[in-house]
Design an enzyme around this catalytic site. Structure first.
Site, PDB file in Angstrom:
ATOM      1  CG  ASP A 237      -2.079   0.927   1.109  1.00 52.65           C
ATOM      2  OD1 ASP A 237      -2.112   1.713   0.157  1.00 52.65           O
ATOM      3  OD2 ASP A 237      -2.966   0.878   1.987  1.00 52.65           O
ATOM      4  CG  ASP A 248      -4.746   5.174  -0.246  1.00 51.17           C
ATOM      5  OD1 ASP A 248      -3.921   4.235  -0.348  1.00 51.17           O
ATOM      6  OD2 ASP A 248      -5.618   5.212   0.645  1.00 51.17           O
ATOM      7  CG  HIS A 317     -10.469   6.178   2.613  1.00 48.90           C
ATOM      8  ND1 HIS A 317      -9.588   7.111   2.119  1.00 48.90           N
ATOM      9  CD2 HIS A 317      -9.794   4.994   2.594  1.00 48.90           C
ATOM     10  CE1 HIS A 317      -8.437   6.527   1.829  1.00 48.90           C
ATOM     11  NE2 HIS A 317      -8.534   5.230   2.095  1.00 48.90           N
ATOM     12  CG  HIS A 325      -8.985   7.238   6.395  1.00 53.29           C
ATOM     13  ND1 HIS A 325      -8.912   6.272   7.374  1.00 53.29           N
ATOM     14  CD2 HIS A 325      -8.428   6.679   5.304  1.00 53.29           C
ATOM     15  CE1 HIS A 325      -8.318   5.192   6.890  1.00 53.29           C
ATOM     16  NE2 HIS A 325      -8.026   5.428   5.625  1.00 53.29           N
ATOM     17  CD  GLU A 350      -8.498   0.996   1.606  1.00 54.15           C
ATOM     18  OE1 GLU A 350      -7.432   0.341   1.602  1.00 54.15           O
ATOM     19  OE2 GLU A 350      -8.677   1.960   2.375  1.00 54.15           O
ATOM     20  CD  GLU A 446      -6.391   2.218  -1.225  1.00 57.38           C
ATOM     21  OE1 GLU A 446      -6.976   3.099  -0.586  1.00 57.38           O
ATOM     22  OE2 GLU A 446      -5.353   1.647  -0.821  1.00 57.38           O
TER      23      GLU A 446
END
Length: 465
Positions: A237, A248, A317, A325, A350, A446
Site C-alpha cells: 500500500d 492512495d 474512503h 481519510h 479499496e 485499491e
C-alpha cells in the site's frame, strides 16, 4: 623597417589598454547601479515576504520566503540523490529526444515532462442522468479553472506508477520487509523531489506491507527482522502526494500461483466499485456491487475450498487535502450509508478479500500514527519531551500519517513514552494493524479517482492494474 613595425604594434597595444581600462570603469559603474536597484526591490518586497511567512507559519508549511530561489530550485532538482550541487543530473533520452526514466528510477518525474503536462488517468464517462456532463461546455470551463490541481494529482499518480512498477521488479522472497519499504519510500522521495520538505511533496503515508492474515496498517518498526517468503501474501500500500493531494493505491504481491484466484477476486471487486462510483451514487450501492462480485469467487487451498469474503468492517474512503481519510466511508458489503458521492470529491476504493471470517480486529505492535485533524481544545502538554515531539510532528508531517521508522530516521530518540502521551491526550492518533483470523489470507487492491464535473478520472490506473 622592423623598428617601425614595433612602434606601430606598441601604439596599438596602448590604445587597446586605454579602451579596456575605460570599459572596466564603466562596468563597475553599471554593476553598482544594478546593485542599488536590486537592494531597492528587496526592501519593497520585504513586507510581502513577511506576510507570506505569517500565513505559512499558521498553515504549518515552509514559507515562500524561505524556499530556494528559482535558480537554486532548478539547480537542486537536477541533482541525483547524494550528489553535489556542481554535478548535473543526466536525463537519458530516446531516439526521438524524449526524456526517459532510468532503471532503477532516479530521474524526478517533473524532468520527464518538461512541459508540465502529466498523463491523464483512465477516463470513465458518466451514464444515465449524468451523461449530459460529458459534453457540457459550462462544466468543461469549470475543469479548466482546476488545471493546477489536476496536474498536481496527475504528477503524484505518475510517481506512484513508476515506484510501484519498480517494486514489482525488485521485490523477491528472502528480502527483509524493512528493505522493501525503505527502497519504495526512498524512490518516492527521489521521483517526487521531496528534498526534506514532506509537506510540499513526498510520501503520502507509511508504506504498508501487511502479510497474510494481517490486512492493513502494518509496516516494520526499526529493527524488525521479518522476511518475505515464497508462500506469503503481501499487500503493498503506497502513498504519494503533492500539496497535500494524496494518491492512495495498493496491490497484492504473491509468488505462489495458488493465490491467483484470491487476487483476481479482489482486483475484480475493486474495479467494480470504481465503475459503480459516480456523482450522486449512494455509498451503499457501491458496497452492494463490490460484495456481489467478491463472493462470486472461490479458492482452493490445501484441498479445502473457501468462498472469498469481503472484509465487512474495512472500507474505502474519501480523501481530503492532507487527510488520508475524509468524512465518507465506502463499504465493501450491502447495507452501508445512503450518503451520495458528490462532484469534485476524491475517493479511494479499496477492497479486501479474505479466506477467513471477513472481519478484522486490532492486534500486533503499532507502527502508524497521525496528528489528530480536529484535536481537543484546551489540552496542555506538560512533558518537555512530548512538546518537542509534537513540534517535530507539526513541522515535518502536519496531519499526514507517519510511522516510527520516520521518527528514527529524523534522529528522534527515546520518544515512545512521549508519543504515548500525545496519543493519550488525543493530539495524535494511533492506527493499529488490522488482522483477520490467523492462518487466513487477505488480498487487497485499491485505486484513487476524482469525480470531475465532466467525467470520472481514475488517477492511479496503470498498465499493471
Amino acid at each position: 623597417m622592423v623598428n617601425n613595425e614595433l612602434e606601430r604594434a606598441l601604439g596599438v597595444l596602448q590604445v587597446v589598454a586605454k579602451e579596456n581600462k575605460h570599459a572596466g570603469k564603466k562596468g563597475v559603474r553599471v554593476k553598482k547601479a544594478s546593485e542599488k536597484k536590486a537592494e531597492k526591490n528587496k526592501k519593497n518586497s520585504k513586507k510581502v515576504d513577511n506576510d507570506d511567512d505569517v500565513f505559512a507559519e499558521f498553515m504549518n508549511i515552509p514559507a515562500a520566503s524561505s524556499a530556494p530561489s528559482p535558480s537554486e530550485s532548478s539547480s537542486s532538482s537536477k541533482e541525483s540523490p547524494g550528489s553535489s550541487s556542481s554535478t548535473p543530473l543526466h536525463v537519458p533520452v530516446d531516439e526521438n529526444g524524449r526524456p526517459q526514466q532510468t532503471d532503477p528510477p532516479t530521474i524526478p518525474v517533473r524532468l520527464l515532462f518538461p512541459d508540465g503536462v502529466y498523463p491523464v488517468g483512465e477516463i470513465q464517462e458518466y451514464i444515465a442522468e449524468n451523461s449530459y456532463r460529458t459534453t457540457s461546455a459550462e462544466l468543461r470551463e469549470k475543469e479548466r479553472l482546476e488545471h493546477d490541481l489536476y496536474e498536481d494529482v496527475r504528477q503524484a499518480a505518475e510517481v506512484h506508477r513508476q515506484v510501484r512498477q519498480y517494486a514489482q521488479r525488485f521485490v523477491k522472497p528472502g528480502m527483509l520487509m524493512t528493505e522493501i519499504v525503505e527502497r519504495v519510500e526512498d524512490c518516492v522521495r527521489t521521483l517526487i523531489e521531496e528534498n526534506g520538505l514532506r509537506l510540499q511533496a513526498g510520501v503520502g503515508f507509511p508504506t504498508g506491507c501487511s502479510l497474510n492474515h494481517v490486512a492493513a496498517h502494518w509496516t516494520p518498526n526499526s529493527g524488525d527482522k521479518t522476511v518475505l517468503h515464497y508462500d506469503d501474501v503481501m499487500k503493498l500500500d503506497i502513498g504519494t502526494h503533492i500539496n497535500g493531494r494524496i494518491i492512495d493505491s495498493a496491490f497484492t504481491v504473491t509468488f505462489n500461483p495458488r493465490y491467483d484466484p484470491l487476487k483476481e477476486a479482489v482486483r475484480d471487486a475493486t474495479n467494480t466499485g470504481v465503475r459503480t462510483a459516480g456523482i450522486d451514487v449512494r455509498l451503499c450501492d457501491v458496497g452492494a456491487a463490490i460484495q456481489e462480485v467478491m463472493e462470486s469467487y472461490e479458492i482452493e487451498l490445501d484441498g479445502k475450498t473457501y468462498q472469498i469474503k469481503p472484509l465487512r468492517n474495512l472500507c474505502g474512503h474519501s480523501i481530503w487535502p492532507y487527510r488520508i481519510h475524509g468524512d465518507k466511508s465506502v463499504p465493501s458489503v450491502r447495507g452501508g450509508p445512503t450518503t451520495r458521492m458528490e462532484e469534485g470529491e476524491f475517493f479511494a476504493i479499496e477492497t479486501f478479500g479474505s479466506t477467513g471470517r471477513g472481519f478484522v480486529v486490532e492486534d500486533l505492535e503499532c507502527s502508524h500514527y497521525g496528528k489528530a485533524f480536529d484535536p481537543p481544545s484546551g489540552v496542555t502538554i506538560r512533558s518537555a519531551k512530548a512538546k518537542d515531539l509534537y513540534a517535530h510532528i507539526n513541522k515535518h508531517h502536519g496531519t499526514l500519517a507517519f510511522c516510527r521508522r520516520w521518527l528514527d530516521r529524523a534522529g528522534q530518540e527515546k520518544y515512545l513514552l512521549a508519543l504515548k502521551n500525545l496519543v493519550d491526550l488525543g493530539l495524535v492518533e494511533s492506527y493499529m494493524p488490522l488482522v483477520d483470523v490467523k492462518g487466513s489470507y487477505v488480498a487487497q487492491f485499491e485505486h484513487t479517482f476524482l469525480l470531475r464535473p465532466t467525467c470520472k478520472e481514475v488517477l492511479s490506473r496503470g498498465s499493471d492494474y
